[in-house]
Scaffold this motif. Structure first.
Motif, PDB file in Angstrom:
ATOM      1  N   SER A 201       0.832  -1.206   0.000  1.00 36.17           N
ATOM      2  CA  SER A 201       0.000   0.000   0.000  1.00 36.17           C
ATOM      3  C   SER A 201       0.864   1.252   0.000  1.00 36.17           C
ATOM      4  O   SER A 201       0.602   2.207  -0.749  1.00 36.17           O
ATOM      5  N   ILE A 205       1.217   4.072  -3.144  1.00 35.02           N
ATOM      6  CA  ILE A 205       1.109   5.530  -3.028  1.00 35.02           C
ATOM      7  C   ILE A 205       2.362   6.200  -3.572  1.00 35.02           C
ATOM      8  O   ILE A 205       2.295   7.173  -4.339  1.00 35.02           O
ATOM      9  N   VAL A 260      -5.395  13.008  -4.007  1.00 38.37           N
ATOM     10  CA  VAL A 260      -6.067  12.916  -2.707  1.00 38.37           C
ATOM     11  C   VAL A 260      -6.928  11.652  -2.645  1.00 38.37           C
ATOM     12  O   VAL A 260      -6.953  10.945  -1.628  1.00 38.37           O
ATOM     13  N   VAL A 261      -7.613  11.338  -3.752  1.00 38.53           N
ATOM     14  CA  VAL A 261      -8.455  10.144  -3.790  1.00 38.53           C
ATOM     15  C   VAL A 261      -7.609   8.882  -3.646  1.00 38.53           C
ATOM     16  O   VAL A 261      -7.918   7.986  -2.851  1.00 38.53           O
ATOM     17  N   PHE A 263      -4.574   8.572  -2.405  1.00 37.87           N
ATOM     18  CA  PHE A 263      -3.984   8.507  -1.070  1.00 37.87           C
ATOM     19  C   PHE A 263      -5.006   8.025  -0.043  1.00 37.87           C
ATOM     20  O   PHE A 263      -4.679   7.216   0.831  1.00 37.87           O
ATOM     21  N   THR A 264      -6.235   8.504  -0.147  1.00 37.64           N
ATOM     22  CA  THR A 264      -7.275   8.090   0.793  1.00 37.64           C
ATOM     23  C   THR A 264      -7.540   6.594   0.691  1.00 37.64           C
ATOM     24  O   THR A 264      -7.660   5.890   1.707  1.00 37.64           O
ATOM     25  N   ILE A 265      -7.608   6.073  -0.527  1.00 35.56           N
ATOM     26  CA  ILE A 265      -7.904   4.655  -0.740  1.00 35.56           C
ATOM     27  C   ILE A 265      -6.791   3.783  -0.184  1.00 35.56           C
ATOM     28  O   ILE A 265      -7.022   2.850   0.594  1.00 35.56           O
ATOM     29  N   ALA A 267      -4.197   4.658   1.780  1.00 35.97           N
ATOM     30  CA  ALA A 267      -3.790   4.942   3.153  1.00 35.97           C
ATOM     31  C   ALA A 267      -4.613   4.142   4.145  1.00 35.97           C
ATOM     32  O   ALA A 267      -4.106   3.710   5.182  1.00 35.97           O
ATOM     33  N   ARG A 268      -5.879   3.895   3.831  1.00 37.78           N
ATOM     34  CA  ARG A 268      -6.713   3.098   4.724  1.00 37.78           C
ATOM     35  C   ARG A 268      -6.158   1.679   4.848  1.00 37.78           C
ATOM     36  O   ARG A 268      -6.073   1.126   5.946  1.00 37.78           O
TER      37      ARG A 268
END
Length: 282
Positions: A201, A205, A260-261, A263-265, A267-268
């Motif tokens: 992950s 990124i 941003v999208v 990274f959000t996906i 990063a979780r």
């Protein structure tokens, strides 16, 4: 007898830590907020002294100027294709190489890994000319394929995953799988990959952001306006001696949304995997 420290004596330290963290967050977020402020105002507002620090009402107008000046969505599609394909292939190639370096003993293993670490210290600009000659020899200059191939063997990605596999995948588990008849690729697919999801992950990124923000290599190797990536297209907004910085910032803001999208996906998954590993380790 162990002395008991009153809770009130620890509060100042906790309060100081929270204040420092809040300040760090504000400093980190300020460039993004300032980008939004400039994108929603006019260039005249940006040049005011003191500059305008509140959000304006010119965002849609600035976005329209961006779309009229460059092929924004076409360039974004090119960048999205390159970044996605590069990320997938980097995860596959780097994880395979890292698995071999971490769990297999072969002649020259330490020397090759030392060379790999050494390549991480070299500036990327040194590879531009050799890469261009190679792309020219195989006829890929001006195509999106020329952006993907040089990024596959990512030295940092191999180093990062090798360290993770070496410490996070037990040799006993691989030996048991080998006894059960699992070959190299089955060990890699069914055992190694599920156990290194947090590392994958993070690398996803890293690879996606690197491919998305790459500017120098696409600028050198792409000569077809229909194949320009987003960063090269955004550079065309700087024209003449009077740059419309509000339009430029609107383009930058639009280009930041996919990051941003992504990274959000990812990063979780990274945080969930890291937390799971911490709980298991405790």
């Amino acid at each position: 007898m162990t002395a008991v420290i009153p809770r009130r004596s620890r509060r100042p330290k906790g309060l100081t830590a929270h204040i420092v963290l809040v300040l760090a967050v504000l400093i980190s977020v300020f460039p993004f907020v300032w980008t939004i402020v400039m994108a929603t105002n006019t260039t005249e507002d940006i040049y005011k002294s003191p500059p305008k620090l509140t959000f304006g009402s010119h965002l849609l107008e600035n976005i329209r100027h961006v779309l009229d000046t460059i092929d924004f969505f076409g360039s974004m599609l090119n960048t999205l294709v390159v970044a996605t394909v590069t990320t997938v292939l980097v995860l596959f190639v780097d994880s395979l190489a890292a698995f071999v370096f971490a769990k297999f003993d072969f002649p020259g293993r330490k020397t090759l890994f030392a060379l790999l670490v050494g390549f991480m210290m070299l500036p990327l600009q040194l590879a531009v000319l050799p890469q261009f000659i190679l792309m020219s020899d195989i006829g890929w200059v001006g195509t999106l394929k020329a952006l993907v191939l040089p990024a596959l063997a990512n030295a940092f990605g191999i180093f990062w995953l090798r360290q993770y596999i070496e410490n996070g995948v037990p040799d006993e588990l691989l030996d048991a799988a080998l006894i059960d008849g699992a070959g190299f690729f089955r060990q890699y697919w069914n055992i190694v990959l599920p156990m290194i999801k947090p590392a994958l992950s993070f690398l996803a990124i890293y690879a996606f952001v690197g491919a998305w923000n790459d500017y120098i290599w696409p600028l050198v190797v792409l000569n077809d306006p229909a194949h320009l990536t987003l960063q090269v297209a955004l550079a065309q907004l700087h024209v003449g001696h009077t740059t419309d910085y509000s339009m430029v910032m609107a383009g930058v803001l639009m280009a930041s949304v996919p990051l941003v999208v992504v990274f959000t996906i990812f990063a979780r998954g990274f945080i969930a995997g890291a937390t799971e590993g911490a709980v298991q380790g405790s």
